[in-house]
Design a protein around this motif. Sequence first.
Motif: not given
Length: 368
Positions: A268-271, A227-229, A232-235, A240-245
């Motif tokens: 998961t590791v790849i993504l 389930d890619f949704e 990817i949501s978990g990754v 989140k803080s990295s891209y929001e900053n």
Amino acid sequence: MSVDGFFMQLEESTDLSQSELKKLADFLPYPIIISEQRENKDSYLFFNKNFIEKIGYRLSDISGTSDLVELLYPDTVYREKIIEKWTSQTDAVRKKAKGFVKIKAQLSCRSGEKKWYEIKGSIINNLHITAFVNINSDVLLKEKLKRKNLNNDRMLSILGHDLKSPIINLLSVSTLAEQSEISQQEFIEIMQLIKEDSLDALKLLDTTFNWARMNFNNMKPLKEAIDFEVLISGVLKVYKSSYENKSITVTVKTEKLNGIRSDVEILTVILRNIISNAIKFTPKDGHISITAEENVLIISDSGIGMNQQMVDSILNHNYKTRRGTENEKGIGVGLQLVQNLVSKINCSIEIKSDIASGTAVCLYFDLS
């Protein structure tokens, strides 16, 4: 009959006629050539069937010794090294009046293919008999193992060095917070530093454990519906803080990617590595999109991009990590790990990039 056995028989049977010698050479399963020394020069008399079939040259292709040597070793510098080594051993055999010459060399076949051979030569009266034993597979395997060991040493060195950094930073920051009277604002800033360094340590530990698992165990990927949704949501939650900053907008649209069965842990590791890189090299107010087309997952960014030479260096495992747009530090082995992991799950990777135009990483999944 082995090559050594063949030469021992020749030494014991010095009364063999040329025709008998040629018949014996044609019977053996490896390439053999016979030459005769005339006025300090070798003149080729015979190439056996295996020499013609496996190396490709015929007597009609040459007019003298130098011609064949130039065909077998077209590179001048390499040819001179081989000639020097062969001549030195030949002189020693002549002085002792026994034994044979033995060297290893990479030959250029008539087909253009390069192969490694162990070349053995014996001098019987005025005749020079040279046999070629194919050792190409053994040499290539040793070179592959050597490259792998060197690569593993490099990766361990990078991992060891980089793992110390965030941990030392955490100790320093926590010690400062413990021993100093700090304001609420300073406390918030310290907590932010701790969070960032903790994330770096987490990413590195994740990469380290998966790299070690891949190199020291027999990795057996599982196959389950992805389930890619959710994946990817978990990754993205981790970063989140990295891209929001950096005020980076992230869009996800993967509904077209259905029916993929793979190993969710490996994916998961790849993504994580690909998305982390996208964030790292995308400037403030940039954009990252994660989309899908049939069996392809595409992670593209509006980042600083790369030229073709940089892309090639990544694919050839020669890439050296760069600082990100906000001076973020890379761990150096993430993309190499990604390439190794995708091969474990019957997936392939393509990197498309241009300087100042961003990068797109495409993962092609095998639907079979």
